[in-house]
Design an enzyme around this catalytic site. Structure first.
Site, PDB file in Angstrom:
ATOM      1  N   ILE A  97      39.934  38.832  39.087  1.00  0.00           N
ATOM      2  CA  ILE A  97      40.048  38.252  40.395  1.00  0.00           C
ATOM      3  C   ILE A  97      40.375  39.441  41.399  1.00  0.00           C
ATOM      4  CG2 ILE A  97      41.507  36.779  41.935  1.00  0.00           C
ATOM      5  CD1 ILE A  97      41.881  34.575  39.918  1.00  0.00           C
ATOM      6  N   GLY A 107      45.439  32.820  51.014  1.00  0.00           N
ATOM      7  CA  GLY A 107      44.974  31.698  50.140  1.00  0.00           C
ATOM      8  C   GLY A 107      43.981  31.745  49.246  1.00  0.00           C
ATOM      9  N   TYR A 143      51.388  34.265  39.931  1.00  0.00           N
ATOM     10  CA  TYR A 143      50.900  33.618  38.722  1.00  0.00           C
ATOM     11  C   TYR A 143      52.218  32.783  38.060  1.00  0.00           C
ATOM     12  CZ  TYR A 143      46.803  36.580  38.483  1.00  0.00           C
ATOM     13  OH  TYR A 143      45.717  37.388  38.882  1.00  0.00           O
TER      14      TYR A 143
END
Length: 267
Positions: A97, A107, A143
């Site tokens: 990512i 976001g 996370y």
């Protein structure tokens, strides 16, 4: 101005490779550490057998009046694939990512994670996994707030291309009476027992069921191939286990005939 998320296409491969190199540099590596080429990504992501899914984040700058609208800028990507866990069954693994620094905290990362979670939910996966650099405290905090837990009793390991060749060149030496072969449906009960032992040894929880192993390994589409080792003394005894997981999506698998004959040996 606004960002959007969409599925990647073949036309995104050049931008993907550029962002992949930026990711490597941001992690403290040299750009040259990225060995994959455009043709590799085209083959593996958009060929007959898909080895990964690609998500693309775009930034669209809007113009007022009669000014022309420029082409959206690719500002990030997410890359994930399906894998298989010996204790958890089907899982989605997020390999990358990455969002350009100037577009973070909007976001986008959260949206990437949600899309991967949606894929895991659709496939009825028990796990969604990924790796993160130890010193990336900002990402670790992100996370953690998503509900992730750190697997601090595991160490990530790998062998590079030259190491693979060296490993394959080494002769296989088995103890007398030991044979390694592809697993069959009838092996599942014994394999499931060994998986329970593995889960206990690792301090893990076995969430996959015996029925899921049969479905995922011996019906179409296949999610894993099974390799077992057995030793014949007085009769037949299944004594150890190794699951070999092709890094593929459910729409395609790596057939056994593409593998080396190293799994077809006995002593």
């Amino acid at each position: 101005m606004a960002w959007s998320l969409r599925k990647g296409t073949r036309e995104d491969i050049p931008a993907l490779l550029t962002l992949n190199k930026e990711l490597a540099v941001s992690q403290g590596f040299e750009e040259g550490v990225v060995k994959v080429q455009e043709e590799d990504l085209l083959r593996d992501g958009f060929g007959d057998t898909k080895y990964f899914h690609l998500l693309i984040a775009e930034w669209q700058k809007e113009f007022e009046g009669d000014s022309p609208t420029v082409k959206p800028e690719v500002i990030g990507y997410g890359l994930y694939f399906t894998s298989y866990s010996g204790t958890g069954g089907r899982m989605v693994y997020i390999e990358d990512i990455y969002v350009k620094e100037e577009h973070r905290k909007k976001g986008i990362g959260n949206a990437f994670m949600k899309r991967a979670a949606e894929a895991a939910n659709e496939l009825k996966c028990h796990k969604l996994g990924w790796s993160c650099l130890d010193d990336n405290t900002e990402a670790l905090t992100f996370y953690y707030h998503l509900g992730a837990k750190i697997l601090d009793h595991f160490t990530r390991m790998r062998i590079e291309r030259e190491g693979i060749k060296k490993l394959l060149s080494n002769p296989v030496q088995l103890s007398p009476g030991v044979k390694v072969r592809f697993g069959v449906r009838e092996d599942v009960p014994a394999v499931y027992t060994l998986m329970k032992e593995l889960a206990v040894a690792n301090g893990d929880t076995l969430t996959v069921s015996e029925a899921e192993l049969v479905q995922d390994g011996f019906t179409d589409p296949k999610y894993f191939y099974l390799v077992v080792a057995e030793k014949t003394l007085e009769g037949k005894e299944l004594c150890t286990l190794q699951t070999v997981v092709p890094w593929v999506v459910p729409t395609g698998v790596c057939p056994p005939q593409l593998w080396s004959n190293c799994w077809d040996f006995q002593n």
